[in-house]
Design an enzyme around this catalytic site. Structure first.
Site, short mmCIF file in Angstrom:
data_model
loop_
_atom_site.label_atom_id
_atom_site.label_comp_id
_atom_site.label_asym_id
_atom_site.label_seq_id
_atom_site.Cartn_x
_atom_site.Cartn_y
_atom_site.Cartn_z
N HIS A 217 -2.82 -5.76 -6.05
CA HIS A 217 -3.08 -6.95 -5.24
C HIS A 217 -4.58 -7.24 -5.18
O HIS A 217 -5.41 -6.38 -5.49
CB HIS A 217 -2.52 -6.76 -3.81
CG HIS A 217 -3.07 -5.57 -3.11
ND1 HIS A 217 -2.55 -4.30 -3.24
CD2 HIS A 217 -4.12 -5.44 -2.25
CE1 HIS A 217 -3.22 -3.45 -2.50
NE2 HIS A 217 -4.19 -4.12 -1.89
N GLU B 132 -4.26 2.70 -2.85
CA GLU B 132 -5.01 1.47 -3.07
C GLU B 132 -4.86 1.09 -4.54
O GLU B 132 -5.46 1.72 -5.42
CB GLU B 132 -6.49 1.67 -2.73
CG GLU B 132 -6.76 1.91 -1.27
CD GLU B 132 -6.66 0.65 -0.44
OE1 GLU B 132 -6.32 -0.41 -0.99
OE2 GLU B 132 -6.91 0.73 0.77
N TYR C 102 -8.63 -0.57 -9.61
CA TYR C 102 -8.45 0.87 -9.43
C TYR C 102 -7.08 1.16 -8.83
O TYR C 102 -6.44 0.31 -8.23
CB TYR C 102 -9.55 1.45 -8.55
CG TYR C 102 -9.82 0.69 -7.27
CD1 TYR C 102 -8.99 0.81 -6.16
CD2 TYR C 102 -10.92 -0.15 -7.18
CE1 TYR C 102 -9.24 0.12 -5.00
CE2 TYR C 102 -11.18 -0.85 -6.01
CZ TYR C 102 -10.35 -0.71 -4.93
OH TYR C 102 -10.60 -1.41 -3.77
N TRP D 127 -12.02 4.49 -1.69
CA TRP D 127 -12.48 3.46 -2.63
C TRP D 127 -13.99 3.32 -2.69
O TRP D 127 -14.51 2.64 -3.57
CB TRP D 127 -11.86 2.11 -2.26
CG TRP D 127 -12.24 1.62 -0.89
CD1 TRP D 127 -13.36 0.92 -0.52
CD2 TRP D 127 -11.49 1.81 0.32
NE1 TRP D 127 -13.36 0.67 0.82
CE2 TRP D 127 -12.21 1.19 1.36
CE3 TRP D 127 -10.26 2.42 0.61
CZ2 TRP D 127 -11.76 1.18 2.69
CZ3 TRP D 127 -9.81 2.42 1.93
CH2 TRP D 127 -10.56 1.80 2.95
N GLU E 139 -15.43 -9.07 11.58
CA GLU E 139 -15.57 -7.64 11.89
C GLU E 139 -16.91 -7.31 12.52
O GLU E 139 -16.99 -6.50 13.45
CB GLU E 139 -15.37 -6.81 10.63
CG GLU E 139 -13.95 -6.77 10.12
CD GLU E 139 -13.72 -5.69 9.07
OE1 GLU E 139 -14.65 -4.88 8.82
OE2 GLU E 139 -12.61 -5.64 8.52
N CYS F 39 -14.57 -4.72 3.87
CA CYS F 39 -13.61 -4.85 2.78
C CYS F 39 -12.31 -5.39 3.36
O CYS F 39 -12.07 -5.31 4.56
CB CYS F 39 -13.36 -3.52 2.08
SG CYS F 39 -12.87 -2.19 3.17
N GLU G 9 -5.75 -2.03 -6.41
CA GLU G 9 -6.42 -3.28 -6.09
C GLU G 9 -7.20 -3.85 -7.28
O GLU G 9 -7.77 -3.12 -8.09
CB GLU G 9 -7.37 -3.09 -4.90
CG GLU G 9 -6.60 -2.72 -3.64
CD GLU G 9 -7.47 -2.68 -2.40
OE1 GLU G 9 -6.94 -2.97 -1.32
OE2 GLU G 9 -8.65 -2.33 -2.52
N HIS H 57 0.81 -1.22 0.00
CA HIS H 57 0.00 0.00 0.00
C HIS H 57 0.84 1.28 0.00
O HIS H 57 0.29 2.38 -0.03
CB HIS H 57 -0.93 0.01 1.22
CG HIS H 57 -2.07 -0.95 1.10
ND1 HIS H 57 -1.99 -2.26 1.53
CD2 HIS H 57 -3.32 -0.80 0.58
CE1 HIS H 57 -3.15 -2.87 1.30
NE2 HIS H 57 -3.97 -2.02 0.72
N HIS I 132 -8.65 -8.18 2.29
CA HIS I 132 -7.78 -8.89 1.36
C HIS I 132 -7.79 -10.38 1.67
O HIS I 132 -7.63 -10.76 2.84
CB HIS I 132 -6.34 -8.38 1.48
CG HIS I 132 -6.21 -6.91 1.42
ND1 HIS I 132 -6.26 -6.10 2.55
CD2 HIS I 132 -6.07 -6.06 0.36
CE1 HIS I 132 -6.12 -4.84 2.19
NE2 HIS I 132 -6.00 -4.79 0.87
#
Length: 203
Positions: free
Chosen positions: A56, A138, A127, A183, A111, A91, A140, A49, A93
């Site tokens: 990624h 970002e 993006y 994002w 979460e 959101c 991604e 990042h 990974h």
């Protein structure tokens, strides 16, 4: 574009799909991809990042209640990236080798303290979005998911400062008043066809 058939998130959390452990204590690895979304290796999360960024794999989840309201979260103030801003339901990974659907179901439950009652794929979006507040970027290849949540929420305070269910009109008002993740607009617009299949054309 029609969404793929729904799959029960509980199927995605079976023991044989548990992700591998990080390569070193305290190190979180991401799956690096090429311009076609094909895996090319792994990279440490913060490194990926930092400018100029490394492309990624990521995921974004949009969950709705039975009334068709979108569940938003305000990110915890202690997070290193985009603290205190509003964003989509969840959101994150996937771990290297973990399927994005599995990661989305797992992380949502971690979460929010509530697993999705329904989760459907809603496409992908790529993006490159710098975050001026943190200096991070970002870059991604983001897998999008939409679905329903029916269980009572028990948010993890280390991840989430606040939650809110909003209508489309309330979302417009909130976005005019509050800061959102860099994002959010990109993933929201990309997920809209799937969102409308789940929550109706008011969206």
């Amino acid at each position: 574009m029609p969404m793929s058939p729904a799959v029960s998130p509980t199927e995605a959390l079976s023991p044989e799909l548990v992700p591998p452990s990080p390569a070193a204590p305290g190190e979180i690895l991401l799956e690096l991809v090429d311009d076609d979304g094909v895996t090319i290796g792994t990279g440490e999360k913060l490194w990926a990042h930092q400018q100029p960024g490394r492309l990624h794999r990521a995921f974004s989840v949009f969950l709705f209640d039975r009334q068709g309201r979108l569940l938003l979260q305000r990110r915890a103030l202690g997070k290193y990236h985009s603290p205190g801003v509003w964003s989509n339901t969840c959101c994150g990974h996937p771990y290297p080798g973990e399927q994005p659907f599995t990661a989305a179901a797992r992380r949502t439950a971690e979460e929010l303290g509530a697993a999705p009652a329904l989760l459907c794929e809603a496409g992908t979006v790529r993006y490159d979005l710098p975050d001026e507040a943190s200096g991070l970027i970002e870059r991604e290849w983001n897998h999008l998911f939409v679905g329903l949540v029916t269980a009572e929420l028990e948010p993890d305070p280390e991840e989430i400062e606040d939650t809110r269910f909003v209508t489309a009109a309330e979302l417009r008002e909130l976005r005019a008043e509050k800061a959102f993740s860099v994002w959010f607009e990109t993933v929201f617009e990309a997920a809209l066809p799937g969102i409308r299949e789940i929550a109706g054309h008011d969206w």
